[in-house]
Design a protein around this motif. Structure first.
Motif, short mmCIF file in Angstrom:
data_model
loop_
_atom_site.label_atom_id
_atom_site.label_comp_id
_atom_site.label_asym_id
_atom_site.label_seq_id
_atom_site.Cartn_x
_atom_site.Cartn_y
_atom_site.Cartn_z
N ASP A 1 45.40 38.38 43.83
CA ASP A 1 46.88 38.41 44.31
C ASP A 1 47.05 39.20 45.64
O ASP A 1 48.13 39.46 45.83
CB ASP A 1 47.91 38.18 43.32
N LEU A 2 46.16 39.95 45.95
CA LEU A 2 46.24 40.88 47.08
C LEU A 2 45.39 40.15 48.37
O LEU A 2 44.21 40.12 48.33
CB LEU A 2 45.46 42.27 46.75
N ARG B 1 38.26 41.48 50.12
CA ARG B 1 39.15 40.38 49.27
C ARG B 1 38.00 39.77 48.50
O ARG B 1 38.42 39.31 47.19
CB ARG B 1 39.36 39.00 50.34
N GLU B 2 36.69 39.81 48.45
CA GLU B 2 35.71 39.05 47.47
C GLU B 2 35.59 40.23 46.32
O GLU B 2 35.19 39.52 45.24
CB GLU B 2 34.19 39.28 48.27
N ASP C 1 31.24 43.20 52.73
CA ASP C 1 32.55 42.60 52.72
C ASP C 1 32.95 41.95 54.19
O ASP C 1 34.12 42.20 54.66
CB ASP C 1 33.49 43.86 52.17
N ARG C 2 31.94 41.66 54.87
CA ARG C 2 32.09 41.12 56.48
C ARG C 2 33.33 40.20 56.25
O ARG C 2 33.33 39.25 55.35
CB ARG C 2 30.96 40.65 56.81
N ALA C 3 34.22 40.09 57.31
CA ALA C 3 35.30 39.29 57.40
C ALA C 3 36.14 39.06 56.18
O ALA C 3 37.17 38.03 55.99
CB ALA C 3 34.71 37.69 57.67
N ASN C 4 36.19 40.25 55.28
CA ASN C 4 37.16 40.21 54.12
C ASN C 4 37.87 41.18 54.05
O ASN C 4 38.53 41.88 53.19
CB ASN C 4 36.32 40.05 52.77
N ALA C 5 38.27 41.81 55.24
CA ALA C 5 38.85 43.32 55.46
C ALA C 5 40.24 42.94 54.85
O ALA C 5 40.94 41.97 55.16
CB ALA C 5 38.88 44.10 56.68
N GLY D 1 28.70 40.38 43.76
CA GLY D 1 28.17 39.51 44.54
C GLY D 1 27.76 38.14 43.87
O GLY D 1 27.67 37.22 44.63
N VAL D 2 28.35 38.14 42.64
CA VAL D 2 28.29 36.95 41.67
C VAL D 2 29.78 36.59 41.24
O VAL D 2 30.10 35.56 41.43
CB VAL D 2 27.39 37.02 40.58
N SER D 3 30.26 37.59 40.57
CA SER D 3 31.62 37.48 40.21
C SER D 3 32.72 37.21 41.19
O SER D 3 32.48 37.68 42.18
CB SER D 3 32.16 38.75 39.41
N THR D 4 33.81 36.38 41.01
CA THR D 4 34.74 36.31 41.85
C THR D 4 36.26 36.78 41.21
O THR D 4 36.29 36.56 40.08
CB THR D 4 35.06 34.82 42.18
#
Ligand SMILES: [Zn+2]
Length: 356
Positions: free
Chosen positions: A315-316, A309-310, A40-44, A266-269
């Protein structure tokens, strides 16, 4: 609206992710650009300023340190003493945040009332310390049952005996099996000290055993519904019923894989899986339908639990977006009183009772 979030791993983020949670979120994420050591790097989405922005004035904040025996593939420490030391570093961070005026520990009724007064005095929340109730996620670090009283003395008020896999006191997510005599001893000591049992992460065998052997206060800090996403980490309707019978409150989690079926890490968004905040309301509503009321569910987002965020609703953008939840609940037909209960009232009722 005032919000209570019953599950954040703040100290883990500070010490293992090396996040300075006093800084603005943009800055925390900028500093992580290019790093690949954590998923989750850079996605905090969680920092102390964002909690204040979202009027999330009280959280249940964890200590966490796993012990792994030889052959256990999960990440963790090779001895309980190392796990204990890790959790002591985490306590030191919380205390440092208190010294800095960033956080304040809530551990009894007077400190709870004082904190609520501060957050409801009508002044802006930007400068207010975030209140925290100290919890332990997985009890492996409790070297001997005697260590529990030491932990109580520095403020520990809730314990989840298990996390993932095989634990020293109970079996957790993806494991099976019972707690056994050592687990029972832990439960007895928790009862004596009036420590809340967090039923989250207990595998089915250990879950039922824990409820049978523990007569204190039980909550589930971050748990969704098996009826909607079929996985052993989630609660069956029968488990939800048993918790409701015990007066528990269940925290709704915002980890995408626990919200929508078929998530592949790691695959789904979030967009691809149509994972939004409405889905959280589906899980909340499922629990309310079983209970026949809106008294047994609250927020327990886990939004800094090794994902960001990943792997959370699209919507958050930050945890402050929890302020969108009241409107979503309103659209589902919940009354203002129901919504207040779900955003903070249910946890407060539980805490007033448990800390008395
Ligand atoms: Zn967890």
């Amino acid at each position: 609206m005032f919000v209570i979030d019953a599950h954040l791993d703040l100290s883990m983020n500070a010490l293992e992710w090396n996040r300075d949670l006093t800084r603005p979120l943009v800055e925390v994420n900028q500093r992580e650009e290019g790093l690949t050591d954590k998923p989750d790097r850079a996605n905090a989405v969680v920092t102390l300023p964002e909690l204040r922005k979202g009027n999330i004035g009280l959280v249940v904040a964890t200590q966490i340190g796993r012990y792994v025996a030889p052959g256990n593939p999960l990440p963790g420490w090779h001895s309980p003493e190392q796990a204990w030391a890790q959790t002591q570093g985490q306590v030191a961070w919380y205390k440092a945040m208190e010294d800095a005026g960033e956080m304040v520990q809530v551990n009894d009724l007077p400190s709870l009332d004082k904190h609520l007064e501060l957050w409801n005095d009508g002044t802006p929340s930007e400068k207010k310390p975030v209140g925290y109730i100290l919890s332990l996620e997985g009890a492996d670090s409790i070297v001997t049952v005697k260590h529990l009283e030491r932990a109580y003395n520095y403020g520990l008020r809730a314990v989840g005996p298990a996390h993932y896999g095989h634990g020293r006191y109970a079996q957790g997510t993806d494991a099976t099996g019972y707690m056994g005599p050592k687990g029972h001893e832990l439960l007895r000591e928790m009862e004596r000290l009036n420590i809340i049992l967090d039923a989250t992460h207990l595998c089915d065998d250990s879950f039922w055993e824990a409820l049978d052997h523990f007569s204190g206060h039980v909550w589930a800090s971050h748990n969704n519904c098996r009826a909607l996403v079929n996985h052993n980490r989630q609660y069956s309707d029968e488990m939800i019923k048993a918790l409701i019978d015990r007066g528990a409150v269940i925290g709704a989690a915002l980890d995408a894989w626990m919200m929508v079926p078929g998530w592949v890490r790691g695959v789904s968004t979030p967009k691809g899986m149509n994972c939004n905040m409405e889905v959280m309301v589906d899980h909340i509503d499922h629990i309310c339908q079983i209970a026949g009321n809106a008294l047994h569910v609250g927020m327990g987002t886990d939004l800094d639990g090794a994902f960001g965020r990943e792997q959370c609703p699209y919507d958050l953008e930050t945890i402050a977006d929890l302020q969108k939840v009241p409107d979503l609940l309103k659209k589902r037909g919940y009354t203002d009183a129901d919504i207040q209960n779900m955003m903070h009232g249910n946890w407060l009722r539980f805490l007033r009772n448990a800390l008395a």
